[in-house]
Design an enzyme around this catalytic site. Structure first.
Site, PDB file in Angstrom:
ATOM      1  N   HIS A   1       0.855  -1.182   0.000  1.00 16.88           N
ATOM      2  CA  HIS A   1       0.000   0.000   0.000  1.00 16.88           C
ATOM      3  C   HIS A   1       0.895   1.237   0.000  1.00 16.88           C
ATOM      4  CE1 HIS A   1      -3.795  -2.099   1.861  1.00 16.88           C
ATOM      5  NE2 HIS A   1      -3.356  -2.682   0.760  1.00 16.88           N
TER       6      HIS A   1
ATOM      7  N   GLU B   1       1.155   3.736   1.934  1.00 17.67           N
ATOM      8  CA  GLU B   1       1.772   4.084   3.219  1.00 17.67           C
ATOM      9  C   GLU B   1       3.011   3.227   3.494  1.00 17.67           C
ATOM     10  OE1 GLU B   1      -1.399   3.381   2.610  1.00 17.67           O
ATOM     11  OE2 GLU B   1      -2.766   4.333   4.013  1.00 17.67           O
TER      12      GLU B   1
ATOM     13  N   CYS C   1      -5.929   1.871   5.727  1.00 17.46           N
ATOM     14  CA  CYS C   1      -6.649   0.633   6.021  1.00 17.46           C
ATOM     15  C   CYS C   1      -6.209   0.104   7.391  1.00 17.46           C
ATOM     16  CB  CYS C   1      -6.388  -0.400   4.930  1.00 17.46           C
ATOM     17  SG  CYS C   1      -4.744  -1.125   5.022  1.00 17.46           S
TER      18      CYS C   1
ATOM     19  N   CYS D   1      -2.371  -0.714   7.551  1.00 15.93           N
ATOM     20  CA  CYS D   1      -1.479   0.454   7.590  1.00 15.93           C
ATOM     21  C   CYS D   1      -1.647   1.231   8.894  1.00 15.93           C
ATOM     22  CB  CYS D   1      -1.746   1.358   6.389  1.00 15.93           C
ATOM     23  SG  CYS D   1      -1.265   0.589   4.830  1.00 15.93           S
TER      24      CYS D   1
END
Ligand code: ZN
Length: 203
Positions: free
Chosen positions: A76, A78, A112, A115
């Site tokens: 992701h 992040e 999410c 993360c």
């Protein structure tokens, strides 16, 4: 000539003293950049999420979703950005805790659950080193209704999770309409055979 007292630079203490939480206008400016990164993700067939990690007016990490490209479901935006900050710290020989303490994450979509948990663990690292302040660690755009870990599905930043890092601050709603528009464009074009199952776990 003698240097003036109090103008020393380069120490962690000096850096800490110089930190001030970003103004709203400044936050908008960084979010604009994060949106640009999200658009790049869209152009590359990825879920359009973009983020920046900003330390003292400098971008140390800039990530976009890379899940399809890397065939790795954990890449992701992040996670990509956090890795870049860690790499920067290694290259510059900087203290990771001190850097993260003064770093704000700007992300176009609510982080999410995975993360958000990673960010809690980072915050815990700072806590263990007695480096906790009230800075807004995360500034995000729109909500993540499917997987959001900052209020939408679970509330990882402020939940009482004793063995999973430390709570952190999260502010949402920055340029949310633009972030949603990018997601809509992506999901409209996406292959309809994408998994639709939603597993909602109880807290
Ligand atoms: Zn995530």
């Amino acid at each position: 000539m003698e240097p003036e007292p109090g103008t020393g630079t380069g120490t962690a203490a000096a850096a800490a003293a110089a930190f001030r939480p970003p103004e709203r206008q400044e936050q908008e400016r960084w979010m604009q950049r994060a949106l640009g990164t999200a658009k790049e993700a869209l152009e590359n067939g990825e879920v359009p999420v973009g983020c920046l990690m900003v330390y003292q007016n400098e971008i140390l990490g800039q990530g976009r979703n890379e899940v399809n490209e890397t065939k790795n479901a954990t890449r992701h935006a992040e996670m990509v950005a956090i890795d870049q900050v860690l790499e920067w710290c290694g290259q510059k020989g900087r203290d990771r805790a001190e850097v993260f303490e003064h770093t704000v994450l700007y992300v176009t979509v609510e982080p999410c659950i995975m993360c958000a948990a990673a960010l809690r663990l980072l915050k815990k690292l700072l806590f263990l080193l007695n480096l906790v302040t009230d800075i807004p660690l995360v500034v995000f755009g729109c909500q993540n209704e499917r997987f959001g870990g900052c209020g939408s599905v679970l509330n990882i930043p402020t939940d009482d999770l004793q063995h999973s890092g430390a709570p952190f601050q999260c502010i949402g709603g920055y340029r949310a309409e633009e972030a949603v528009e990018l997601l809509k464009t992506f999901y409209k074009a996406e292959n309809p055979n994408a998994p639709k199952s939603k597993v909602r776990k109880k807290q």
